[in-house]
Write a protein that holds these residues in place. Structure first.
Motif, PDB file in Angstrom:
ATOM      1  N   GLY A 195      55.251  13.641  19.465  1.00 31.30           N
ATOM      2  CA  GLY A 195      54.413  14.708  18.920  1.00 31.30           C
ATOM      3  C   GLY A 195      54.769  16.070  19.483  1.00 31.30           C
ATOM      4  O   GLY A 195      54.820  17.072  18.752  1.00 31.30           O
ATOM      5  N   LEU A 196      55.046  16.116  20.788  1.00 31.24           N
ATOM      6  CA  LEU A 196      55.442  17.386  21.402  1.00 31.24           C
ATOM      7  C   LEU A 196      56.806  17.835  20.902  1.00 31.24           C
ATOM      8  O   LEU A 196      57.070  19.037  20.771  1.00 31.24           O
ATOM      9  CB  LEU A 196      55.450  17.239  22.929  1.00 31.24           C
ATOM     10  CG  LEU A 196      54.082  16.987  23.571  1.00 31.24           C
ATOM     11  CD1 LEU A 196      54.226  16.791  25.067  1.00 31.24           C
ATOM     12  CD2 LEU A 196      53.106  18.120  23.276  1.00 31.24           C
ATOM     13  N   TRP A 197      57.676  16.858  20.617  1.00 34.70           N
ATOM     14  CA  TRP A 197      58.990  17.202  20.064  1.00 34.70           C
ATOM     15  C   TRP A 197      58.845  17.838  18.679  1.00 34.70           C
ATOM     16  O   TRP A 197      59.509  18.829  18.363  1.00 34.70           O
ATOM     17  CB  TRP A 197      59.853  15.947  19.979  1.00 34.70           C
ATOM     18  CG  TRP A 197      61.216  16.199  19.396  1.00 34.70           C
ATOM     19  CD1 TRP A 197      61.541  16.393  18.080  1.00 34.70           C
ATOM     20  CD2 TRP A 197      62.441  16.318  20.116  1.00 34.70           C
ATOM     21  NE1 TRP A 197      62.883  16.611  17.930  1.00 34.70           N
ATOM     22  CE2 TRP A 197      63.471  16.574  19.170  1.00 34.70           C
ATOM     23  CE3 TRP A 197      62.786  16.216  21.464  1.00 34.70           C
ATOM     24  CZ2 TRP A 197      64.799  16.723  19.536  1.00 34.70           C
ATOM     25  CZ3 TRP A 197      64.110  16.370  21.831  1.00 34.70           C
ATOM     26  CH2 TRP A 197      65.099  16.622  20.878  1.00 34.70           C
ATOM     27  N   ILE A 198      57.960  17.276  17.865  1.00 34.57           N
ATOM     28  CA  ILE A 198      57.758  17.805  16.515  1.00 34.57           C
ATOM     29  C   ILE A 198      57.201  19.233  16.560  1.00 34.57           C
ATOM     30  O   ILE A 198      57.612  20.097  15.796  1.00 34.57           O
ATOM     31  CB  ILE A 198      56.806  16.886  15.716  1.00 34.57           C
ATOM     32  CG1 ILE A 198      57.493  15.541  15.444  1.00 34.57           C
ATOM     33  CG2 ILE A 198      56.374  17.535  14.406  1.00 34.57           C
ATOM     34  CD1 ILE A 198      56.580  14.506  14.833  1.00 34.57           C
ATOM     35  N   THR A 199      56.280  19.462  17.482  1.00 36.08           N
ATOM     36  CA  THR A 199      55.634  20.774  17.545  1.00 36.08           C
ATOM     37  C   THR A 199      56.517  21.823  18.217  1.00 36.08           C
ATOM     38  O   THR A 199      56.415  23.013  17.886  1.00 36.08           O
ATOM     39  CB  THR A 199      54.304  20.691  18.312  1.00 36.08           C
ATOM     40  OG1 THR A 199      54.534  20.138  19.622  1.00 36.08           O
ATOM     41  CG2 THR A 199      53.322  19.801  17.565  1.00 36.08           C
ATOM     42  N   SER A 200      57.383  21.394  19.151  1.00 36.48           N
ATOM     43  CA  SER A 200      58.228  22.371  19.841  1.00 36.48           C
ATOM     44  C   SER A 200      59.500  21.709  20.366  1.00 36.48           C
ATOM     45  O   SER A 200      59.602  21.394  21.550  1.00 36.48           O
ATOM     46  CB  SER A 200      57.452  23.012  21.000  1.00 36.48           C
ATOM     47  OG  SER A 200      58.232  24.007  21.626  1.00 36.48           O
ATOM     48  N   PRO A 201      60.488  21.491  19.494  1.00 39.01           N
ATOM     49  CA  PRO A 201      61.745  20.848  19.922  1.00 39.01           C
ATOM     50  C   PRO A 201      62.447  21.556  21.086  1.00 39.01           C
ATOM     51  O   PRO A 201      62.921  20.872  22.007  1.00 39.01           O
ATOM     52  CB  PRO A 201      62.594  20.871  18.649  1.00 39.01           C
ATOM     53  CG  PRO A 201      61.603  20.946  17.531  1.00 39.01           C
ATOM     54  CD  PRO A 201      60.475  21.769  18.054  1.00 39.01           C
ATOM     55  N   PRO A 202      62.558  22.894  21.102  1.00 41.96           N
ATOM     56  CA  PRO A 202      63.258  23.540  22.226  1.00 41.96           C
ATOM     57  C   PRO A 202      62.615  23.234  23.578  1.00 41.96           C
ATOM     58  O   PRO A 202      63.316  23.005  24.570  1.00 41.96           O
ATOM     59  CB  PRO A 202      63.168  25.035  21.896  1.00 41.96           C
ATOM     60  CG  PRO A 202      62.976  25.079  20.413  1.00 41.96           C
ATOM     61  CD  PRO A 202      62.144  23.884  20.088  1.00 41.96           C
ATOM     62  N   ASP A 203      61.277  23.225  23.615  1.00 39.06           N
ATOM     63  CA  ASP A 203      60.588  22.933  24.875  1.00 39.06           C
ATOM     64  C   ASP A 203      60.867  21.505  25.335  1.00 39.06           C
ATOM     65  O   ASP A 203      61.058  21.241  26.529  1.00 39.06           O
ATOM     66  CB  ASP A 203      59.082  23.140  24.720  1.00 39.06           C
ATOM     67  CG  ASP A 203      58.718  24.610  24.596  1.00 39.06           C
ATOM     68  OD1 ASP A 203      59.540  25.456  25.012  1.00 39.06           O
ATOM     69  OD2 ASP A 203      57.622  24.907  24.079  1.00 39.06           O
ATOM     70  N   MET A 204      60.890  20.559  24.394  1.00 36.15           N
ATOM     71  CA  MET A 204      61.143  19.169  24.759  1.00 36.15           C
ATOM     72  C   MET A 204      62.579  18.960  25.198  1.00 36.15           C
ATOM     73  O   MET A 204      62.849  18.177  26.116  1.00 36.15           O
ATOM     74  CB  MET A 204      60.810  18.243  23.587  1.00 36.15           C
ATOM     75  CG  MET A 204      59.325  18.013  23.398  1.00 36.15           C
ATOM     76  SD  MET A 204      58.509  17.429  24.920  1.00 36.15           S
ATOM     77  CE  MET A 204      59.473  15.978  25.305  1.00 36.15           C
ATOM     78  N   ILE A 205      63.514  19.650  24.563  1.00 31.60           N
ATOM     79  CA  ILE A 205      64.915  19.549  24.984  1.00 31.60           C
ATOM     80  C   ILE A 205      65.062  20.064  26.418  1.00 31.60           C
ATOM     81  O   ILE A 205      65.728  19.435  27.262  1.00 31.60           O
ATOM     82  CB  ILE A 205      65.829  20.339  24.026  1.00 31.60           C
ATOM     83  CG1 ILE A 205      65.866  19.652  22.652  1.00 31.60           C
ATOM     84  CG2 ILE A 205      67.238  20.439  24.604  1.00 31.60           C
ATOM     85  CD1 ILE A 205      66.621  20.437  21.598  1.00 31.60           C
ATOM     86  N   ASP A 206      64.430  21.192  26.708  1.00 33.16           N
ATOM     87  CA  ASP A 206      64.470  21.724  28.077  1.00 33.16           C
ATOM     88  C   ASP A 206      63.850  20.738  29.066  1.00 33.16           C
ATOM     89  O   ASP A 206      64.371  20.547  30.176  1.00 33.16           O
ATOM     90  CB  ASP A 206      63.724  23.056  28.145  1.00 33.16           C
ATOM     91  CG  ASP A 206      64.503  24.198  27.497  1.00 33.16           C
ATOM     92  OD1 ASP A 206      65.718  24.014  27.267  1.00 33.16           O
ATOM     93  OD2 ASP A 206      63.883  25.240  27.216  1.00 33.16           O
ATOM     94  N   ALA A 207      62.748  20.115  28.657  1.00 33.09           N
ATOM     95  CA  ALA A 207      62.080  19.168  29.544  1.00 33.09           C
ATOM     96  C   ALA A 207      62.969  17.960  29.822  1.00 33.09           C
ATOM     97  O   ALA A 207      63.119  17.531  30.974  1.00 33.09           O
ATOM     98  CB  ALA A 207      60.755  18.730  28.925  1.00 33.09           C
ATOM     99  N   LEU A 208      63.570  17.407  28.773  1.00 37.03           N
ATOM    100  CA  LEU A 208      64.416  16.218  28.934  1.00 37.03           C
ATOM    101  C   LEU A 208      65.676  16.528  29.729  1.00 37.03           C
ATOM    102  O   LEU A 208      66.236  15.637  30.381  1.00 37.03           O
ATOM    103  CB  LEU A 208      64.784  15.664  27.553  1.00 37.03           C
ATOM    104  CG  LEU A 208      63.617  15.071  26.747  1.00 37.03           C
ATOM    105  CD1 LEU A 208      64.075  14.703  25.347  1.00 37.03           C
ATOM    106  CD2 LEU A 208      63.041  13.851  27.453  1.00 37.03           C
ATOM    107  N   LEU A 209      66.134  17.766  29.685  1.00 34.03           N
ATOM    108  CA  LEU A 209      67.321  18.176  30.441  1.00 34.03           C
ATOM    109  C   LEU A 209      66.958  18.733  31.820  1.00 34.03           C
ATOM    110  O   LEU A 209      67.827  19.236  32.536  1.00 34.03           O
ATOM    111  CB  LEU A 209      68.101  19.232  29.651  1.00 34.03           C
ATOM    112  CG  LEU A 209      68.710  18.755  28.329  1.00 34.03           C
ATOM    113  CD1 LEU A 209      69.387  19.919  27.607  1.00 34.03           C
ATOM    114  CD2 LEU A 209      69.706  17.621  28.558  1.00 34.03           C
ATOM    115  N   PHE A 210      65.673  18.652  32.169  1.00 36.10           N
ATOM    116  CA  PHE A 210      65.170  19.171  33.441  1.00 36.10           C
ATOM    117  C   PHE A 210      65.477  20.659  33.600  1.00 36.10           C
ATOM    118  O   PHE A 210      65.788  21.128  34.698  1.00 36.10           O
ATOM    119  CB  PHE A 210      65.754  18.383  34.620  1.00 36.10           C
ATOM    120  CG  PHE A 210      65.331  16.941  34.638  1.00 36.10           C
ATOM    121  CD1 PHE A 210      64.092  16.567  35.141  1.00 36.10           C
ATOM    122  CD2 PHE A 210      66.170  15.959  34.146  1.00 36.10           C
ATOM    123  CE1 PHE A 210      63.693  15.240  35.147  1.00 36.10           C
ATOM    124  CE2 PHE A 210      65.790  14.629  34.148  1.00 36.10           C
ATOM    125  CZ  PHE A 210      64.543  14.269  34.646  1.00 36.10           C
ATOM    126  N   ALA A 211      65.397  21.368  32.482  1.00 36.70           N
ATOM    127  CA  ALA A 211      65.632  22.806  32.491  1.00 36.70           C
ATOM    128  C   ALA A 211      64.383  23.592  32.143  1.00 36.70           C
ATOM    129  O   ALA A 211      64.441  24.817  31.997  1.00 36.70           O
ATOM    130  CB  ALA A 211      66.747  23.157  31.499  1.00 36.70           C
TER     131      ALA A 211
END
Length: 206
Positions: free
Chosen positions: A91-107
């Motif tokens: 759900g968080l990915w759908i609402t904000s993909p850039p934020d989730m990508i940063d989170a998964l990359l520890f960035a």
């Protein structure tokens, strides 16, 4: 007397899980969020509640459940926990993909993100290894599961406490404290049982 005690235990568990959900549902912050984001947020709250149930089940602390039934329910709740985490992250990915990508990359600049991601991967690792627990052997499985459980509990609690969202602060802190207390109690009991078993085996070989 036994029935009253069992009822009290189940009522306390339901209260510990449902009160944070109820406070979250009443949060004014939800008025500014879309349905997918709200669903993702509540999936995270449910996941935290399931993290409280899991150690209580496997240790046999919940009345009315036999050891076998408690283990079976523990497995099913584990599956539900994985689903809740997938819904939360998806759900968080759908609402904000850039934020989730940063989170998964520890960035991600948000301090809570790395703790949540680490707990997520630990949950997925437990689910994957559970399929091979017989090949691992009971002792090895317990050690691996317990180690990953420590990561899951610590990561989830820190993640939840650092997130400033719809969860009410006091009820969230109480639920997190209960999750920590339950995990510590169950792990301490398991370590004592494992040491007692090892001591009995050594005495039997002498």
């Amino acid at each position: 007397m036994r029935l009253a005690k069992a009822t009290l235990i189940w009522a306390a568990l339901a209260t510990a899980i449902c009160v944070p959900i109820a406070f979250g549902a009443a949060s004014p912050l939800l008025a500014w969020r879309g349905p997918v984001y709200v669903l993702a947020g509540f999936a995270g709250i449910v996941a935290l509640g399931l993290a409280l149930v899991q150690p209580l089940l496997i240790a046999g602390y919940l009345p009315g459940l036999s050891a076998y039934r408690g283990r079976r329910v523990h497995h099913w709740i584990g599956g539900a926990l994985v689903v809740a985490v997938v819904v939360h992250v998806g759900g968080l990915w759908i609402t904000s993909p850039p934020d989730m990508i940063d989170a998964l990359l520890f960035a991600s600049p948000t301090p809570f993100s790395p703790f949540g991601v680490i707990a997520m991967w630990a949950i997925f690792a437990v689910a994957l290894l559970a399929a091979f627990r017989r090949r691992l052997g009971l002792r090895t499985w317990r050690m691996v599961h317990m180690s990953l459980a420590v990561i899951i509990v610590a990561g989830s609690v820190v993640h939840a406490m650092l997130v400033e969202g719809p969860m009410e602060t006091v009820s969230k802190a109480a639920l997190c404290a209960l999750v920590l207390a339950a995990a510590i109690k169950v792990m301490a009991d398991l370590v004592r049982r494992m040491r007692a078993t090892s001591r009995a085996e050594r005495l039997a070989r002498q």
